[in-house]
Scaffold this motif. Structure first.
Motif: not given
Ligand code: MCA
Ligand code: AMP
Length: 492
Positions: A299-301, A402-404, A376-378, A294-297, A397-399
């Protein structure tokens, strides 16, 4: 009483936390948290939003510390367990933490900071799990609860402040959407200074009276060994972890593969998030586990905002539908809602954070005039399902989930005596999502990439240190003089 403790009190004798060979029930957890609140309060009646940083081993002590800070009226500031001293110093300074709680194993890394900042330091011993009768403050839902640090388009990480109401909303949304219950048993292998581990795994499971089991570190063999005990039925991880588990499973003898697959097939559900899930990983995991991830989206905010359905079609390459109670729209550069075309994901709801700590300007520019948070995500919407198409900044960058911030790494690189200029980019990679790469301009023949890497490791968390370097005489620039990062990417 804070809501997590109120919930926990309904499950007194059930097992809340497992780690190593130890188990703790909900009563022990509540008692340990309340006793810790009393220790923190000393003779005060309320910590009144004092920031309390903590670096504690994941498991019983961690949750008792978090709840103890909250119940005393403090704002919890979780520290990463793998960050080097300069990153820890930044978090403590930026959040203006005055109290620091730590497990004994972290004393040596923290002791210079404790002295330098005159922090009130509390080294955890064995926590007191006897019931406490001391009065504790009432904490309203609109008080600040947590500061998590996240990288973004500014060079230094920002502290994302959430209130108790935000956290309650983030947790209850997921409990309803993913049907969490007290029969669940999950395994936490994610770091706890981010939403994915702290909210989605630990806080959701403990809110409903489920069991949360901890592993001290990510290790594919240990993860599969835990699965083979056949108690765990819910698992959440970033795509890199699924990639690593698949790689491990593929190397197992056939009989071991079958045993593992059999154990996994009994799970209730499994989630992937924090970064785009490659279709190859989704398909291979089906073979390993007989599950459609199950993929979800999120953000820390925001906590989680969009999710594939628990029941219903989970579409490969899509993050799903808006979660109930959360308002989502796509908007153009003028912040007008768009349909049938690409747009920025914008979000409203009780789940949305309060502010960036001490950064009123960054807070106000991250919201539209009418209160939508700009992620900021399209994305595009196809048959109701959201598909993430990219970000509006090349500097993020996401690695490994982790957001970088490329800008943070560039700023540090430029302080190296043999670096004249640099450009940091993310390069697509199936295992890590993206890997960090740096083009470096140097006029010195003494620049040694291995030494540069060691130097960077002392200043940056390991996952922010570039994996690839390219030494050049000049960076490509456009007519305005701005580095053209898409050209830089081609070098790698
Ligand atoms: C480590 N290595 C890397 C990276 N990180 N190589 C390339 N890129 C990287 N990013 C290398 C190390 O240098 C080392 O190599 C080797 O991999 C093992 O390093 P180690 O640190 O031990 O890695 P690991 O333990 O295997 O960690 C991989 C991991 C970890 C478990 C995937 O990155 C992780 O826990 N990621 C999850 C992050 C997370 O929770 N994000 C959620 C935030 P060598 O041996 O040569 O030195 S996002 C969020 O919360 C939002 C709300 C959301 O949507 O969820
Ligand atoms: P963070 O700031 O660490 O909380 O990371 C949040 C970012 O992770 C989002 O803004 C997205 O760019 C990214 N993200 C989270 N989940 C997904 C997903 N399922 N697919 C693609 N990107 C994701």
């Amino acid at each position: 009483m804070i809501e997590p403790i109120r919930q926990a009190k309904q499950h007194k004798d059930s097992v809340a936390i497992r780690g190593g060979n130890l188990s703790y029930c909900y009563s022990e957890l509540v008692n340990a948290a309340e006793n810790l609140s009393n220790v923190l309060l000393v003779s005060n009646t309320d910590l009144a939003e004092i920031r309390v940083a903590f670096m504690v081993t994941p498991g019983f002590d961690y949750v008792a510390t978090l709840w103890g800070i909250w119940q005393a009226g403090g704002i919890a500031v979780p520290l990463s367990l793998t960050h080097p001293l300069p990153s820890l110093r930044y978090t403590i300074e930026d959040s203006e933490s005055t109290i620091l709680i730590f497990s004994p194993e972290f004393e040596s890394i923290l002791s210079p900071l404790i002295k330098e900042k005159s922090l009130l330091a509390l080294k955890l011993g064995v926590l007191n799990t006897e019931p406490s009768s001391h009065p504790l403050p009432a904490i309203s839902l609109d008080r600040r609860a947590l500061i998590l640090y996240t990288s973004g388009t500014t060079n230094l990480p920002k502290g994302v402040v959430t209130t108790h109401r935000n956290i309650k909303s983030q947790i209850t949304t997921l409990i309803n959407a993913w049907k969490w219950s007290n029969h669940d048993h999950t395994l936490c292998i994610l770091p706890l200074h981010h939403v994915h581990g702290l909210i989605n795994v630990v806080s959701c499971s403990l809110w409903v009276g489920a069991t949360c089991e901890f592993l001290s570190e990510f290790d594919a063999k240990k993860v599969f060994d835990s699965f083979l005990k056949q108690c765990i039925n819910v698992f959440m991880a970033v795509p890199t972890i699924y990639f690593k588990l698949i790689t491990y499973w593929e190397r197992l003898p056939k009989s071991e593969q079958e045993k593992t697959t059999n154990a996994l097939s009994h799970f209730r559900f499994m989630v992937s998030g924090s970064a785009a899930l490659p279709a190859t990983v989704m398909e291979k995991w089906k073979v390993v586990s007989h599950h459609t991830l199950l993929e979800r989206y999120g953000m820390t905010e925001l906590g989680m905002a969009i999710s594939n359905p628990y029941e219903g079609e989970r579409k490969t390459g899509f993050v799903g539908l808006p979660l109930p109670g959360i308002c989502i729209r796509l908007a153009n550069e003028m912040n007008e809602e768009v349909h049938d075309e690409l747009g920025e994901i914008q979000v409203k709801g009780d789940n949305v954070f309060l502010e960036y700590w001490n950064k009123p300007e960054a807070t106000s520019t991250s919201f539209t005039r009418d209160g939508w948070f700009k992620t900021g995500d399209i994305a595009v919407i196809e048959q109701g399902y959201y598909r993430i198409m990219g970000r509006n900044s090349v500097d993020i960058i996401k690695s490994g989930g982790y957001k970088i911030s490329a800008l943070e790494i560039e700023e540090i690189l430029r302080t190296h005596p043999h670096v004249n200029d640099c450009a940091v980019v993310g390069i697509e990679n199936e295992e890590w999502g993206e890997i960090v790469a740096a083009a470096v301009v140097s006029s010195s023949d003494q620049l040694d990439v291995d030494l540069l890497r060691i130097w960077l490791k002392e200043q940056l968390p390991p996952y922010r240190v570039p994996r690839k370097f390219h030494i050049v005489n000049e960076l490509p620039r456009n007519a305005m003089g701005k580095v053209t990062k898409n050209e830089v990417k081609k070098w790698f």
